[in-house]
Write an enzyme that holds these catalytic residues in place. Structure first.
Site, PDB file in Angstrom:
ATOM      1  N   ASP A 130     -20.581  68.758  35.492  1.00  0.00           N
ATOM      2  CA  ASP A 130     -20.666  69.992  36.274  1.00  0.00           C
ATOM      3  C   ASP A 130     -19.241  70.528  36.375  1.00  0.00           C
ATOM      4  OD1 ASP A 130     -20.781  72.000  38.120  1.00  0.00           O
ATOM      5  OD2 ASP A 130     -21.509  70.754  39.779  1.00  0.00           O
TER       6      ASP A 130
ATOM      7  N   TRP B 242     -20.676  68.016  45.805  1.00  0.00           N
ATOM      8  CA  TRP B 242     -21.552  68.555  44.756  1.00  0.00           C
ATOM      9  C   TRP B 242     -22.106  67.447  43.874  1.00  0.00           C
ATOM     10  CZ3 TRP B 242     -23.702  72.797  45.841  1.00  0.00           C
ATOM     11  CH2 TRP B 242     -23.025  73.752  46.599  1.00  0.00           C
TER      12      TRP B 242
ATOM     13  N   LYS C 228     -17.037  81.477  39.905  1.00  0.00           N
ATOM     14  CA  LYS C 228     -15.671  81.170  40.332  1.00  0.00           C
ATOM     15  C   LYS C 228     -14.683  81.745  39.309  1.00  0.00           C
ATOM     16  CE  LYS C 228     -17.948  77.474  42.456  1.00  0.00           C
ATOM     17  NZ  LYS C 228     -18.216  78.088  43.728  1.00  0.00           N
TER      18      LYS C 228
HETATM   19  N1  PMP Z   1     -21.243  72.513  41.668  1.00  0.00           N
HETATM   20  C1  PMP Z   1     -20.041  72.909  42.097  1.00  0.00           C
HETATM   21  C2  PMP Z   1     -18.833  72.112  41.705  1.00  0.00           C
HETATM   22  C3  PMP Z   1     -19.928  74.033  42.920  1.00  0.00           C
HETATM   23  O1  PMP Z   1     -18.730  74.433  43.360  1.00  0.00           O
HETATM   24  C4  PMP Z   1     -21.092  74.759  43.263  1.00  0.00           C
HETATM   25  C5  PMP Z   1     -21.046  76.014  44.092  1.00  0.00           C
HETATM   26  N2  PMP Z   1     -20.038  76.157  44.979  1.00  0.00           N
HETATM   27  C6  PMP Z   1     -22.324  74.293  42.803  1.00  0.00           C
HETATM   28  C7  PMP Z   1     -22.359  73.189  41.993  1.00  0.00           C
HETATM   29  C8  PMP Z   1     -23.591  75.014  43.139  1.00  0.00           C
HETATM   30  O2  PMP Z   1     -23.625  76.171  42.401  1.00  0.00           O
HETATM   31  P1  PMP Z   1     -24.748  77.271  42.535  1.00  0.00           P
HETATM   32  O3  PMP Z   1     -24.580  77.893  43.871  1.00  0.00           O
HETATM   33  O4  PMP Z   1     -24.418  78.199  41.407  1.00  0.00           O
HETATM   34  O5  PMP Z   1     -26.057  76.614  42.369  1.00  0.00           O
END
Ligand code: PMP
Length: 368
Positions: free
Chosen positions: A177, A104, A201
């Site tokens: 994040d 991520w 989550k």
């Molecule tokens: N950052 C992290 C740490 C994640 O776990 C996720 C989704 N699994 C995201 C970003 C992306 O999130 P979204 O699908 O809400 O855009």
């Protein structure tokens, strides 16, 4: 009610049962309103009190300092990858630095790189994303004087989590994040310039992203951004410039109320989360020749426990037998393989104990 599985999904993930039951009771008709939360104006009294309580509960749980705004955005954490850069990179005349501890963070850096200059200050990508940097490594690698430093507090795919909030150099805003460990433990919000988290989550359903931003950073935002991509729009309109995700914010409010009233706050939640994760890591450590944890012990996630078995055949058998016993969504992300047990706030101790017992039994049956 149909029987519920034990759902180890990485997100959207299991929600507290009392929250689902409350939402179910309210779904067709809210008391004193006579309509569903899905059917009514976001400008009405009911939703106004919901969004106000959601903010209030977040402020209480996270001990948010008074000079921070709490915003409810859409577009997921993925939009925040771009939006944080669009707001804080162009005006700075300097790069943003990224600490990349997993998939991520890598994506966040790539998106920000479309907006302005980005430098990856530290990563262990070549070792397969197994750890977070030490304080010493960060001191050495972060430059100071940059637009901001971006980290991912918990890498959901690799199961790698910062044990504590890392230090950005003096005067450099830390942008985090926190999508997959938001509300799982206390966080020093004052150490951040910006913190964002998709809700799906620990905080609620998909569709809302919580953003905490320090007031003084708002003056760095360039003029001329589209309204929905400018944090100031959310500040000025209390996250209701356009129609917010009413239902998602409503469920998020119920989750924060549950955390406050049923769990007793984030210290208590963190203690439960530490216990749950320890149950699984103990099984890994008891037999490291069979269960091979992905993350280095000092960087182990309390939310996503990732591990391999000796062969992919054994991994398939593990998943199949777990599913027979009502434990689902345990397959690891394809980039890591193996097993990933996501044990967010709403996953009960009993359910984690059920998985730990299953793991011990599976290992015993597999022989040596
Ligand atoms: N950052 C992290 C740490 C994640 O776990 C996720 C989704 N699994 C995201 C970003 C992306 O999130 P979204 O699908 O809400 O855009």
């Amino acid at each position: 009610m149909a029987e519920r599985v034990i759902n180890f999904s990485p997100g959207p993930s299991t929600l507290p049962l009392p929250v689902l039951q409350q939402a179910q009771r309210d779904l067709v008709s809210l008391p004193n309103v006579g309509a569903s939360p899905l059917e009514i104006s976001h400008r009405g009294a009911w939703f106004t009190s919901v969004i106000e309580e959601a903010e209030e509960n977040l402020r209480t749980l996270l001990v948010v300092p008074a000079d921070y705004r709490v915003l409810f955005c859409q577009g997921g954490a993925t939009m925040q990858f771009a939006m944080s850069a669009m707001n804080f990179l162009p005006g700075a005349g300097r790069p943003a630095e990224f600490v990349v501890t997993g998939a991520w963070g890598e994506r966040a850096a790539r998106e920000a790189g479309k907006v302005g200059p980005v430098r990856v200050a530290w990563t262990d990508r070549d070792d397969g994303f197994r750890r977070t940097p030490t304080d010493e490594e960060l001191r050495r690698e972060l430059s100071g004087g940059v637009a901001y430093v971006h980290v991912t507090s918990n890498e959901t795919i690799q199961g790698v989590e910062f044990p504590d909030t890392p230090d950005a150099p003096e005067g450099v805003p830390l942008v985090t994040d926190a999508s997959s460990d938001f509300l799982s433990r206390p966080v020093d919000i004052g150490a951040h310039g910006l913190l964002y988290a998709g809700a799906q989550k620990n905080a609620g359903p998909a569709g809302v992203t919580v953003v905490l931003v320090r007031d003084d950073l708002l003056s760095r935002i360039p003029e001329g951004l589209p309204a929905m991509l400018d944090y100031r729009t959310y500040v000025e309109h209390r996250s209701m410039y356009n129609t917010p995700p009413v239902f998602a914010i409503y469920v998020l409010m119920l989750v924060t109320r549950w955390l406050r009233d049923e769990i007793g706050g984030l210290e208590a939640m963190a203690a439960i989360n530490r216990d749950k994760a320890a149950m699984l890591y103990e099984v890994l450590d008891a037999d490291p020749g069979f269960y091979r944890g992905h993350a280095d012990p000092g960087s182990r996630s309390l939310m996503n426990v990732t591990f391999r078995l000796p062969t992919t055949e054994l991994e398939s058998a593990f998943l199949a037998r777990a599913a027979e016993q009502g434990m689902v969504e345990l397959k690891g992300h394809r980039s890591v393989g193996g097993i990933r047990a996501s044990i967010y706030n709403a996953m009960t101790r009993e359910s984690v104990e059920t998985l730990a017992a299953f793991m011990r039994g599976f290992r015993a049956r597999a022989g040596s």
